[in-house]
Design an enzyme around this catalytic site. Sequence first.
Site, mmCIF file in Angstrom:
data_model
loop_
_atom_site.group_PDB
_atom_site.id
_atom_site.type_symbol
_atom_site.label_atom_id
_atom_site.label_comp_id
_atom_site.label_asym_id
_atom_site.label_seq_id
_atom_site.Cartn_x
_atom_site.Cartn_y
_atom_site.Cartn_z
ATOM 1 N N ARG A 25 12.846 -0.839 -12.192
ATOM 2 C CA ARG A 25 10.822 -1.751 -12.334
ATOM 3 C C ARG A 25 11.488 -2.652 -11.034
ATOM 4 N NH1 ARG A 25 7.290 -4.837 -17.560
ATOM 5 N NH2 ARG A 25 5.915 -5.730 -15.604
ATOM 6 N N ASN A 58 -3.640 -2.672 -19.640
ATOM 7 C CA ASN A 58 -4.532 -3.117 -18.015
ATOM 8 C C ASN A 58 -6.250 -2.492 -18.980
ATOM 9 O OD1 ASN A 58 -2.265 -1.153 -16.419
ATOM 10 N ND2 ASN A 58 -2.663 -2.849 -17.426
ATOM 11 N N TRP A 59 -6.718 -1.761 -19.622
ATOM 12 C CA TRP A 59 -7.727 -1.698 -20.303
ATOM 13 C C TRP A 59 -8.573 -3.216 -20.174
ATOM 14 C CZ3 TRP A 59 -10.668 2.550 -19.058
ATOM 15 C CH2 TRP A 59 -9.565 3.633 -19.622
ATOM 16 N N ASP A 83 5.219 -2.146 -10.514
ATOM 17 C CA ASP A 83 4.801 -3.620 -10.595
ATOM 18 C C ASP A 83 4.814 -3.987 -9.487
ATOM 19 O OD1 ASP A 83 3.749 -5.698 -11.882
ATOM 20 O OD2 ASP A 83 5.276 -6.692 -12.907
ATOM 21 N N GLY A 84 3.759 -5.221 -8.938
ATOM 22 C CA GLY A 84 3.327 -6.109 -7.892
ATOM 23 C C GLY A 84 2.730 -5.712 -7.042
ATOM 24 N N ASN A 85 2.062 -4.882 -7.428
ATOM 25 C CA ASN A 85 0.738 -4.674 -6.156
ATOM 26 C C ASN A 85 -0.563 -5.535 -6.000
ATOM 27 O OD1 ASN A 85 1.784 -1.400 -6.559
ATOM 28 N ND2 ASN A 85 -0.381 -1.108 -7.862
ATOM 29 N N GLY A 86 -0.731 -6.618 -6.988
ATOM 30 C CA GLY A 86 -1.699 -7.290 -7.033
ATOM 31 C C GLY A 86 -0.572 -8.176 -6.406
ATOM 32 N N THR A 116 -2.073 0.507 -21.678
ATOM 33 C CA THR A 116 -3.186 0.669 -23.162
ATOM 34 C C THR A 116 -3.647 -0.955 -22.533
ATOM 35 O OG1 THR A 116 -2.049 0.271 -24.442
ATOM 36 C CG2 THR A 116 -2.720 2.291 -24.300
ATOM 37 N N ARG A 132 -8.206 -5.457 -17.977
ATOM 38 C CA ARG A 132 -8.616 -5.969 -16.690
ATOM 39 C C ARG A 132 -9.747 -6.103 -16.554
ATOM 40 N NH1 ARG A 132 -3.542 -3.960 -12.621
ATOM 41 N NH2 ARG A 132 -1.653 -5.142 -13.967
#
Length: 246
Positions: free
Chosen positions: A186, A68-69, A20-23, A66, A71
């Site tokens: 996480r 994430n679709w 988590d945390g890319n964005g 699932t 986005r």
Amino acid sequence: MYIEQVDKTRLPHHIAIIMDGNGRWAKAQGRERTYGHQEGAERVHDIMTAAVKLGIDYLTLYTFSTENWNRPEEEVAALMALLLKHLEEELFMKNNARFRVIGQIERLPKVVQESVRYLEERTKNNTATCMVLALSYSSKWEITNAVQQIAAKAKAGELNPEDITDKTIDEHLATSFMPDPELMIRTGGEERLSNYLLWQCAYSEFYFTDTYWPDFQEEDLCKAIVDYQKRQRRFGKTGEQVTENK
């Protein structure tokens, strides 16, 4: 350094990670979210290599849920393109690592499906770490799918309802080929499972870090393992009934 503190005689056999945390990392850099995903993909290579070096048997990464679709279409397209770019056969072969996928693979673009299936077949005889990508995956989907399979067998007379146990459910999950994770990590500061390996994490140890995934390094992985090795896993028993992690 935490790398030097890791006790290789008491490693978790299976580590699962919510990357988590890319964005948010990209936003902090003043860049687009896709830039964060690009850097995050590089960390996958690094952490897999570190897992091989340590001798971790299974490394499962929550890559695309699932949910994430939902986005923006352009972000999903960019993620799929990144996935294709980073499914590098050479990386797995030089590390003697295996590759597996869990999730609703049929929802992925055809070219991605072909690439993951090819890599699974190509690496199936490798003997080091098995890196598992959770793609188009959710735990609720997985459990529902397992229940449907079991119900169909019971209806066909292949299985007596009275004989259904937790082991029966284990055997029908997408993760049936590997042990449950002893350690769940996480990154990114959030402290929830987000529909990831809910059944399998019944007795997992959890490790949460504020470090964003693009900044997560081998040293961070080792820090999590050292923290895990300091814990006593009770499985509902008293401390006197349980031995240390093995």
